[in-house]
Write an enzyme that holds these catalytic residues in place. Structure first.
Site, PDB file in Angstrom:
ATOM      1  N   ASP A  14       0.870  -1.172   0.000  1.00 48.02           N
ATOM      2  CA  ASP A  14       0.000   0.000   0.000  1.00 48.02           C
ATOM      3  C   ASP A  14       0.915   1.234   0.000  1.00 48.02           C
ATOM      4  OD1 ASP A  14      -2.244   1.768   0.593  1.00 48.02           O
ATOM      5  OD2 ASP A  14      -1.418   1.831   2.624  1.00 48.02           O
ATOM      6  N   ASP A  16      -0.374   4.980   0.892  1.00 46.04           N
ATOM      7  CA  ASP A  16      -0.745   6.010   1.879  1.00 46.04           C
ATOM      8  C   ASP A  16      -0.681   5.463   3.294  1.00 46.04           C
ATOM      9  OD1 ASP A  16      -1.376   8.191   0.076  1.00 46.04           O
ATOM     10  OD2 ASP A  16      -2.933   6.844  -0.649  1.00 46.04           O
ATOM     11  N   GLY A  57     -10.602   6.573  -1.094  1.00 47.57           N
ATOM     12  CA  GLY A  57     -10.726   7.330  -2.340  1.00 47.57           C
ATOM     13  C   GLY A  57     -11.091   8.778  -2.063  1.00 47.57           C
ATOM     14  N   LYS A  93      -6.872  19.248  -5.938  1.00 49.56           N
ATOM     15  CA  LYS A  93      -6.230  18.604  -4.776  1.00 49.56           C
ATOM     16  C   LYS A  93      -5.006  17.797  -5.205  1.00 49.56           C
ATOM     17  CE  LYS A  93      -5.760  14.767  -2.218  1.00 49.56           C
ATOM     18  NZ  LYS A  93      -5.559  13.371  -2.587  1.00 49.56           N
ATOM     19  N   ASP A 191      -1.583  -0.289   6.246  1.00 49.91           N
ATOM     20  CA  ASP A 191      -1.602   0.486   7.497  1.00 49.91           C
ATOM     21  C   ASP A 191      -3.009   0.687   8.045  1.00 49.91           C
ATOM     22  OD1 ASP A 191      -2.294   2.308   5.357  1.00 49.91           O
ATOM     23  OD2 ASP A 191      -2.192   3.867   6.889  1.00 49.91           O
TER      24      ASP A 191
HETATM   25  C1  XBP Z   1      -5.715   5.921   0.493  1.00 51.02           C
HETATM   26  C2  XBP Z   1      -6.931   6.579   0.060  1.00 51.02           C
HETATM   27  C3  XBP Z   1      -6.797   7.689  -0.858  1.00 51.02           C
HETATM   28  C4  XBP Z   1      -6.074   8.892  -0.308  1.00 51.02           C
HETATM   29  C5  XBP Z   1      -6.353  10.079  -1.151  1.00 51.02           C
HETATM   30  O1  XBP Z   1      -6.026   4.578   0.710  1.00 51.02           O
HETATM   31  O2  XBP Z   1      -8.024   6.204   0.424  1.00 51.02           O
HETATM   32  O3  XBP Z   1      -8.088   8.078  -1.183  1.00 51.02           O
HETATM   33  O4  XBP Z   1      -6.504   9.159   1.003  1.00 51.02           O
HETATM   34  O5  XBP Z   1      -5.974   9.847  -2.470  1.00 51.02           O
HETATM   35  P1  XBP Z   1      -4.918   3.449   0.690  1.00 51.02           P
HETATM   36  P2  XBP Z   1      -6.896  10.290  -3.691  1.00 51.02           P
HETATM   37  O6  XBP Z   1      -3.992   3.740   1.816  1.00 51.02           O
HETATM   38  O7  XBP Z   1      -5.687   2.213   0.950  1.00 51.02           O
HETATM   39  O8  XBP Z   1      -4.277   3.457  -0.647  1.00 51.02           O
HETATM   40  O9  XBP Z   1      -7.435  11.635  -3.336  1.00 51.02           O
HETATM   41  O10 XBP Z   1      -5.984  10.315  -4.876  1.00 51.02           O
HETATM   42  O11 XBP Z   1      -7.988   9.276  -3.811  1.00 51.02           O
END
Ligand code: XBP
Length: 259
Positions: A14, A16, A57, A93, A191
């Site tokens: 992953d 983020d 998302g 964003k 995470d």
């Molecule tokens: C991360 C997300 C993403 C980010 C924002 O999830 O849910 O939506 O927070 O990115 P993961 P975008 O850790 O499961 O990948 O605004 O590009 O969607």
């Protein structure tokens, strides 16, 4: 007697919260700056953002926020529907997120660079399975690991490439399909509880590195829960599971966990 242990062939990460504290350092500030640019008086505090992270998302998160917290929202002129407006807001964003990455404001978490380097040196393949927008992954990797680092990953599964975001298994299934490997030969890294559910539904053993947004979540399905990947001079803390005496996460520990 020879044991029939599965061989480690790939690590699926992953992004983020796992590779970097992107929610804290990148996404939340970028959402808030996009709201300012659009003339909206919305400001997502850390606490509110923690709740909103339940929705995977960015576009989906904005929609949920409008539905839950902005009942009197009126579509600005120039947009024919809400989806179009959210897409526009989200594109702004993403532009800010990329700027923060380029400015070095989103560093990698401890041990990430070391672990990726060791995997590459030992022929363990790399992949990404993330909900975030592909442009964000590119910006983060290029600005932390160098211009050629995208090519280190056999597949970067991201964002809208699959119809259903985490906790659905789609994005990890997509990564596994492109690796052409069964889950038994791979480890997943996450995470969040949503990410853990996504990964484990495919049959992947999954390691969780927690952060401030996620440490209270349910990680019962994880193979190992640790504070971070750690470094030789900066050991991780084991929160749950058997770290086989390791003080930081390396390929030897990955192999022990898969066995
Ligand atoms: C991360 C997300 C993403 C980010 C924002 O999830 O849910 O939506 O927070 O990115 P993961 P975008 O850790 O499961 O990948 O605004 O590009 O969607």
């Amino acid at each position: 007697m020879a044991s029939s242990t599965a061989q480690l062939k790939a690590l699926i990460f992953d992004v983020d919260g796992t590779l970097a504290e992107t929610e804290r350092d990148g996404h939340r500030p970028a959402f808030n700056q996009a709201f300012v640019d659009a003339g909206l008086d919305w400001q997502w505090s850390e606490a509110l953002y923690g709740d909103l992270l339940e929705i995977s998302g960015g576009k989906e998160r904005i929609l949920a926020y409008i539905q839950q917290s902005q009942p009197n929202f009126v579509l600005p002129s120039g947009f024919s529907n809400l989806t179009e407006f959210i897409k526009h807001l989200h594109a702004t964003k993403t532009t800010y997120y990329k700027q923060y990455a380029a400015a070095g404001k989103i560093p990698l978490r401890p041990g990430v660079k070391r672990l990726l380097a060791e995997a590459r040196a030992k022929g363990v393949r790399l992949a990404i399975a993330t909900t975030t927008t592909p442009a964000n992954v590119q910006a983060l990797l290029e600005n932390t690991l160098g211009a050629d680092s995208l090519s280190w990953f056999d597949v970067i599964a991201a964002g809208d490439m699959v119809p259903k975001k985490k906790p659905a298994p789609d994005i990890f299934e997509y990564a596994l399909a492109h690796l052409k490997l069964p889950p038994e030969n791979c480890l997943g890294f996450e995470d969040t509880n949503n990410g853990l559910l996504s990964a484990t539904q495919t049959g992947l053993k999954t390691i969780v590195t927690v952060n401030d947004y996620t440490r209270q979540q349910d990680f019962a399905k994880a193979t190992l829960v640790i504070s971070d990947f750690g470094e030789p001079n900066q050991p991780f803390q084991v929160i749950a599971g058997n770290a086989h005496g390791a003080r930081y996460f390396d390929i030897a520990l990955a192999e022990a966990l898969l066995a």
